[in-house]
Design a protein around this motif. Sequence first.
Motif, mmCIF file in Angstrom:
data_model
loop_
_atom_site.group_PDB
_atom_site.id
_atom_site.type_symbol
_atom_site.label_atom_id
_atom_site.label_comp_id
_atom_site.label_asym_id
_atom_site.label_seq_id
_atom_site.Cartn_x
_atom_site.Cartn_y
_atom_site.Cartn_z
ATOM 1 N N HIS A 168 -19.268 -1.325 -2.130
ATOM 2 C CA HIS A 168 -19.638 -1.385 -3.544
ATOM 3 C C HIS A 168 -20.989 -0.742 -3.822
ATOM 4 O O HIS A 168 -21.191 -0.179 -4.891
ATOM 5 C CB HIS A 168 -19.624 -2.831 -4.040
ATOM 6 N N LEU A 169 -21.894 -0.827 -2.867
ATOM 7 C CA LEU A 169 -23.214 -0.237 -3.089
ATOM 8 C C LEU A 169 -23.212 1.289 -2.940
ATOM 9 O O LEU A 169 -24.078 1.964 -3.492
ATOM 10 C CB LEU A 169 -24.238 -0.844 -2.123
ATOM 11 N N LEU B 208 -19.872 -5.399 0.675
ATOM 12 C CA LEU B 208 -21.164 -5.059 0.055
ATOM 13 C C LEU B 208 -21.439 -3.570 0.185
ATOM 14 O O LEU B 208 -21.806 -2.903 -0.782
ATOM 15 C CB LEU B 208 -22.274 -5.886 0.705
ATOM 16 N N TRP C 256 -21.513 -7.997 -9.851
ATOM 17 C CA TRP C 256 -21.885 -9.067 -8.922
ATOM 18 C C TRP C 256 -20.806 -9.463 -7.921
ATOM 19 O O TRP C 256 -21.079 -10.241 -7.006
ATOM 20 C CB TRP C 256 -22.309 -10.306 -9.715
ATOM 21 N N HIS D 153 -19.342 -8.084 -5.378
ATOM 22 C CA HIS D 153 -19.613 -7.785 -3.969
ATOM 23 C C HIS D 153 -20.727 -8.673 -3.415
ATOM 24 O O HIS D 153 -20.695 -9.056 -2.249
ATOM 25 C CB HIS D 153 -19.930 -6.299 -3.795
ATOM 26 N N TRP D 154 -21.710 -9.017 -4.222
ATOM 27 C CA TRP D 154 -22.789 -9.898 -3.761
ATOM 28 C C TRP D 154 -22.278 -11.319 -3.539
ATOM 29 O O TRP D 154 -22.648 -11.988 -2.564
ATOM 30 C CB TRP D 154 -23.945 -9.910 -4.763
ATOM 31 N N PHE E 41 -20.135 -11.261 -0.394
ATOM 32 C CA PHE E 41 -21.016 -11.123 0.770
ATOM 33 C C PHE E 41 -21.679 -12.455 1.107
ATOM 34 O O PHE E 41 -21.690 -12.890 2.260
ATOM 35 C CB PHE E 41 -22.071 -10.045 0.502
ATOM 36 N N GLY E 42 -22.233 -13.125 0.107
ATOM 37 C CA GLY E 42 -22.907 -14.406 0.338
ATOM 38 C C GLY E 42 -21.973 -15.473 0.878
ATOM 39 O O GLY E 42 -22.311 -16.190 1.824
#
Length: 175
Positions: free
Chosen positions: A172-173, A169, A56, A58-59, A62-63
Amino acid sequence: MSTDAFAASVGKGAALQNPRISEALRTGIIFGVIEAITPLIGWGLGSIAAEFVADWDHWIAFGLLLGLGSLMIRNGLRAEKAEATPVVRHSFWLLAATGFATSIDAMAVGVSLAFIDNNILITSAAIGLMTLLMVTLGVMIGRLVGKAVGKRAEILGGLALMGVGATILYEHLTM
């Protein structure tokens, strides 16, 4: 690990009206301390939170960066409509939130450091010192960028933060 903090600090420096070295150092210290603490937190969590942080981080980054960037863009657009006085100093909380958003990956690194023979205090201090130096330099570079782009500096800074978040993001994805 400090490159995303550097990019964010360029945006912060560009949004300020003629930042002095004292403001650049203040920003660098805030970012550096946060960047030094997050690996310690990750190291402390160790294997307990390894999967959660890795899945989580990276999320979350990002947020946070998307929200902070949106706020900067909104403020930049508002400044164009009503000639508001330029920002002389960013609030501690805004800098701390940006510093935290750019250092979440350091927490995940701290988790991995718990599994190897490493002096976490020396490693965290080195990470924090390097971040302090890069962010201080970034704010001063942002000063030059801010003069070149004028009123649109805060908008560009917000876009830079959003770009840093999107890059985190994406990296990492695609791993």
